[in-house]
Design an enzyme around this catalytic site. Structure first.
Site, PDB file in Angstrom:
ATOM      1  N   ASP A  24       0.805  -1.222  -0.019  1.00 56.02           N
ATOM      2  CA  ASP A  24       0.040  -0.009  -0.039  1.00 56.02           C
ATOM      3  C   ASP A  24       1.115   1.429  -0.037  1.00 56.02           C
ATOM      4  O   ASP A  24       2.020   1.272   0.658  1.00 56.02           O
ATOM      5  CB  ASP A  24      -0.836   0.072   1.318  1.00 56.02           C
ATOM      6  CG  ASP A  24      -1.991   0.916   1.143  1.00 56.02           C
ATOM      7  OD1 ASP A  24      -2.378   1.432  -0.200  1.00 56.02           O
ATOM      8  OD2 ASP A  24      -2.543   1.256   2.020  1.00 56.02           O
ATOM      9  N   HIS A  41       2.924   3.432  -8.703  1.00 52.01           N
ATOM     10  CA  HIS A  41       2.703   1.961  -9.243  1.00 52.01           C
ATOM     11  C   HIS A  41       3.830   1.365  -9.854  1.00 52.01           C
ATOM     12  O   HIS A  41       4.323   0.228  -9.615  1.00 52.01           O
ATOM     13  CB  HIS A  41       1.495   1.606 -10.112  1.00 52.01           C
ATOM     14  CG  HIS A  41       0.256   2.096  -9.360  1.00 52.01           C
ATOM     15  ND1 HIS A  41      -0.234   1.618  -8.099  1.00 52.01           N
ATOM     16  CD2 HIS A  41      -0.886   2.846  -9.450  1.00 52.01           C
ATOM     17  CE1 HIS A  41      -1.101   2.029  -7.619  1.00 52.01           C
ATOM     18  NE2 HIS A  41      -1.865   2.741  -8.552  1.00 52.01           N
ATOM     19  N   LEU A 135      11.679 -20.180  -4.416  1.00 53.43           N
ATOM     20  CA  LEU A 135      10.285 -19.389  -3.871  1.00 53.43           C
ATOM     21  C   LEU A 135       9.399 -19.496  -4.738  1.00 53.43           C
ATOM     22  O   LEU A 135       9.255 -19.339  -5.792  1.00 53.43           O
ATOM     23  CB  LEU A 135      10.861 -18.095  -3.802  1.00 53.43           C
ATOM     24  CG  LEU A 135       9.959 -16.904  -3.351  1.00 53.43           C
ATOM     25  CD1 LEU A 135       9.503 -16.916  -1.967  1.00 53.43           C
ATOM     26  CD2 LEU A 135      10.321 -15.557  -3.695  1.00 53.43           C
TER      27      LEU A 135
HETATM   28  C1  FPP Z   1      -2.073  -0.026  -3.362  1.00 49.58           C
HETATM   29  O1  FPP Z   1      -1.526   1.564  -3.387  1.00 49.58           O
HETATM   30  C2  FPP Z   1      -1.290  -0.570  -4.418  1.00 49.58           C
HETATM   31  C3  FPP Z   1      -2.032  -1.130  -5.563  1.00 49.58           C
HETATM   32  C4  FPP Z   1      -3.552  -1.199  -5.480  1.00 49.58           C
HETATM   33  C5  FPP Z   1      -1.501  -1.759  -6.819  1.00 49.58           C
HETATM   34  C6  FPP Z   1      -0.125  -2.630  -6.250  1.00 49.58           C
HETATM   35  C7  FPP Z   1       0.157  -3.019  -7.879  1.00 49.58           C
HETATM   36  C8  FPP Z   1       1.715  -2.930  -8.089  1.00 49.58           C
HETATM   37  C9  FPP Z   1       2.721  -2.667  -7.031  1.00 49.58           C
HETATM   38  C10 FPP Z   1       2.048  -3.233  -9.517  1.00 49.58           C
HETATM   39  C11 FPP Z   1       2.166  -4.323  -9.927  1.00 49.58           C
HETATM   40  C12 FPP Z   1       2.307  -5.530  -9.017  1.00 49.58           C
HETATM   41  C13 FPP Z   1       3.212  -6.500  -9.541  1.00 49.58           C
HETATM   42  C14 FPP Z   1       2.935  -7.873  -8.806  1.00 49.58           C
HETATM   43  C15 FPP Z   1       4.266  -6.458 -10.412  1.00 49.58           C
HETATM   44  P1  FPP Z   1      -2.448   2.609  -3.424  1.00 49.58           P
HETATM   45  O2  FPP Z   1      -2.792   3.059  -5.055  1.00 49.58           O
HETATM   46  O3  FPP Z   1      -3.792   2.194  -2.741  1.00 49.58           O
HETATM   47  O4  FPP Z   1      -1.646   3.838  -2.748  1.00 49.58           O
HETATM   48  P2  FPP Z   1      -2.478   4.851  -1.760  1.00 49.58           P
HETATM   49  O5  FPP Z   1      -3.212   4.207  -0.421  1.00 49.58           O
HETATM   50  O6  FPP Z   1      -1.370   5.892  -1.509  1.00 49.58           O
HETATM   51  O7  FPP Z   1      -3.453   5.557  -2.804  1.00 49.58           O
END
Ligand code: FPP
Length: 242
Positions: A24, A41, A135
């Site tokens: 997050d 992201h 893993l």
């Molecule tokens: C949460 O941050 C993150 C996500 C909803 C997306 C996670 C995706 C990735 C890290 C990219 C792709 C994944 C892989 C496995 C390659 P948020 O956007 O909710 O952050 P915020 O709370 O600050 O808005």
């Protein structure tokens, strides 16, 4: 990576088998730098790659990450598309390095509705994963914990009706989860300073230890992951006993 930089030999003997992460804070990381959320992201995907390599190096057997929830479709289309694009890019890269690093990739969630290019990649990844013994990275994609439990209940009911099982129990219901065959995570790390599960691994987290970091996911480094694991090692787990 030299794991003795992070852990003593005794600690290396007590490594958790399964670590999960709620990645997050990507959006906030970007916004605090005046960048579009998508940049968070992108950086977060890079952190994911490093984190997976770290888990592999230190001898963790399963690493489960929340990449896209069933609720994430509510985000603006541009952001959804960007995340799908990043998943595609990182899966492509993972395919290239998987064999060499002996890493397996598995997907938890309803992948049937994902863009076709991503589905094809998932099929390819599944095929390459057969025979890898290092893993296992479980990527939760279009995943929801409640949806997973409902799906498992339906599958178990079907098996019961077909006479394949005699009853439905807490033990055999696990066999119908996406995580069938994977031990429950001992440790769930959440970054971004939020203290909630957000529909992640609801069935599997019954006895998991939680670790919340106030850092945003893109800022997470090996030492932060090591700190979370050391915190877990210092805890007494009683599983309801004394
Ligand atoms: C949460 O941050 C993150 C996500 C909803 C997306 C996670 C995706 C990735 C890290 C990219 C792709 C994944 C892989 C496995 C390659 P948020 O956007 O909710 O952050 P915020 O709370 O600050 O808005």
């Amino acid at each position: 990576m030299d794991k003795s930089l992070f852990f003593t030999p005794e600690e290396l003997d007590r490594m958790p088998v399964h670590v999960a992460a709620i990645m997050d804070g990507n959006g906030r990381w970007a916004q605090s730098r005046g960048l579009p959320r998508v940049a968070g992201h992108k950086e977060g995907s890079e952190t994911f790659r490093r984190a997976a390599e770290f888990m592999n190096d230190i001898g963790v057997k399963y690493f489960t990450v929340y990449a896209f929830s069933t609720e994430n479709w509510k985000r603006p289309l541009e952001e959804v598309n960007a995340i799908m694009g990043l998943l595609e890019k990182y899966l492509n890269e993972a395919i290239d390095s998987m064999a060499e690093k002996n890493i397996r990739l598995r997907f938890f969630g309803d992948t049937s509705v994902l863009p076709q290019r991503l589905r094809k990649l998932i099929e390819r990844t599944d095929a390459i994963s057969v025979g890898q013994t290092g893993l296992c990275v479980n990527v939760c994609l279009n995943y929801g914990g409640r949806q997973e439990i409902a799906r498992a209940a339906a599958l178990a009911a079907e098996a019961l009706a077909d006479g394949k099982i005699d009853e439905i129990t807490a033990d055999n219901l696990s066999d119908y989860m996406y995580s069938a065959g994977v031990p429950d995570p001992e440790l769930i790390i959440r970054t971004g300073n939020e203290q909630r599960l957000s529909n992640f691994l609801l069935w599997q987290c019954a006895y998991s230890e939680f670790y919340v970091s106030d850092k945003m996911w893109p800022d997470i480094r090996e030492e932060d992951l090591a700190m979370a694991i050391k915190s877990f090692m210092g805890r007494k787990r009683r599983f309801g006993g004394l």
